[in-house]
Scaffold this active site. Sequence first.
Site, PDB file in Angstrom:
ATOM      1  N   SER A 101       2.722   4.799 -12.318  1.00 62.62           N
ATOM      2  CA  SER A 101       2.351   4.404 -14.048  1.00 62.62           C
ATOM      3  C   SER A 101       3.123   3.400 -14.566  1.00 62.62           C
ATOM      4  CB  SER A 101       2.291   5.848 -14.444  1.00 62.62           C
ATOM      5  OG  SER A 101       1.076   6.681 -13.813  1.00 62.62           O
ATOM      6  N   HIS A 128       3.191   4.045   1.985  1.00 62.47           N
ATOM      7  CA  HIS A 128       2.602   4.532   0.702  1.00 62.47           C
ATOM      8  C   HIS A 128       2.063   6.103   0.612  1.00 62.47           C
ATOM      9  CE1 HIS A 128       0.212   4.885  -2.952  1.00 62.47           C
ATOM     10  NE2 HIS A 128       0.940   3.636  -3.498  1.00 62.47           N
ATOM     11  N   GLU A 163       8.567   5.945  -5.345  1.00 69.74           N
ATOM     12  CA  GLU A 163       7.107   6.341  -6.027  1.00 69.74           C
ATOM     13  C   GLU A 163       7.086   7.791  -6.067  1.00 69.74           C
ATOM     14  OE1 GLU A 163       4.248   2.513  -5.918  1.00 69.74           O
ATOM     15  OE2 GLU A 163       3.912   4.058  -4.337  1.00 69.74           O
ATOM     16  N   LYS A 213      -4.764  -1.815  -4.133  1.00 68.47           N
ATOM     17  CA  LYS A 213      -5.265  -0.762  -3.415  1.00 68.47           C
ATOM     18  C   LYS A 213      -6.680  -1.169  -2.820  1.00 68.47           C
ATOM     19  CE  LYS A 213      -2.186   2.467  -5.570  1.00 68.47           C
ATOM     20  NZ  LYS A 213      -2.000   3.696  -6.184  1.00 68.47           N
ATOM     21  N   GLY A 225      -0.711   6.931 -10.512  1.00 64.16           N
ATOM     22  CA  GLY A 225      -2.210   7.023 -10.978  1.00 64.16           C
ATOM     23  C   GLY A 225      -2.312   8.008 -11.885  1.00 64.16           C
ATOM     24  N   GLU A 227      -0.205   7.434  -0.552  1.00 61.64           N
ATOM     25  CA  GLU A 227      -1.794   7.766  -0.066  1.00 61.64           C
ATOM     26  C   GLU A 227      -1.970   7.590   1.328  1.00 61.64           C
ATOM     27  OE1 GLU A 227      -3.149   4.745  -2.840  1.00 61.64           O
ATOM     28  OE2 GLU A 227      -2.310   5.967  -4.472  1.00 61.64           O
ATOM     29  N   ASN A 283       0.071  -3.786  -6.171  1.00 63.55           N
ATOM     30  CA  ASN A 283      -0.630  -3.138  -4.985  1.00 63.55           C
ATOM     31  C   ASN A 283      -2.144  -2.896  -5.455  1.00 63.55           C
ATOM     32  OD1 ASN A 283      -1.680  -1.456  -3.015  1.00 63.55           O
ATOM     33  ND2 ASN A 283      -0.458   0.346  -3.467  1.00 63.55           N
TER      34      ASN A 283
END
Length: 249
Positions: free
Chosen positions: A210, A93, A165, A11, A171, A95, A9
């Site tokens: 991560s 996702h 996730e 991003k 991250g 985010e 991904n």
Amino acid sequence: MRLPIVAGNWKLNGSRASASTLAREIAAQPVAGVEVIVCPVAVHLDAVARDLENSAVKLGAQNAAAQDSGAFTGEVAVPMLAESGCEYVIIGHSERRSLFGEDEKSCAERFAAVVRGGLIPIFCVGESLEQRESGNTMSVVQQQLQAVFDLSGASAFSNAVIAYEPVWAIGTGKTASPDQAQEVHQFIRGFVAGQDQANAQAVRILYGGSVNPGNAAELFAKADIDGGLIGGAALKSEDFLSVCNAASH
Ligand code: 13P
């Protein structure tokens, strides 16, 4: 035996030139025994599709509209993604959920649009740190999946991928331990089995958060972890290919 997937991904990163370079580097080093997917930003899809021609690497998008066309400024529809060569679409996702207000209903509708358009959703679920610490991990994940079952029925995941996730691991450099991840993956497979037994054995459940060349093999060795959805480590071909190799069997 489920064929593992490693999906990158990307991003909101890269220029068209750097995306092309990364795609070509990945395409040039085929990894057997694993399905490799890259998900660039929408405006780079066409260019990356050309870079991936004649390779086994597949193309994915990072989101899709719930509608196929119309007055929905800023959205990208599934038929458009298909025209650009996408086979997969990341949906839900964290985010998107936390920064852009996509709630469970919106994620479920986007998921349904991807299936309707003949592409394969990679549906993300996962708990925040606060939710984990208050003992709500499984109920949060269950609720996120339930929204999809409610809209698309018991066989919703018959041609879909799930990505677990944990938000606190994205991250941050803090990976879920292989045991922590396996516990949730097993729960997810069990929950899918409650709706559709055959489906549960076939559905691929990826871990994301991560993942890097140093921890991938241990995570992917777990019984219910069928590969990974990779952020930061997907932006360097050497690291990404090393993670792909860790999933290969
Ligand atoms: P990182 O690998 O950078 O933690 O990102 C994970 C992720 O969000 C993939 O979708």
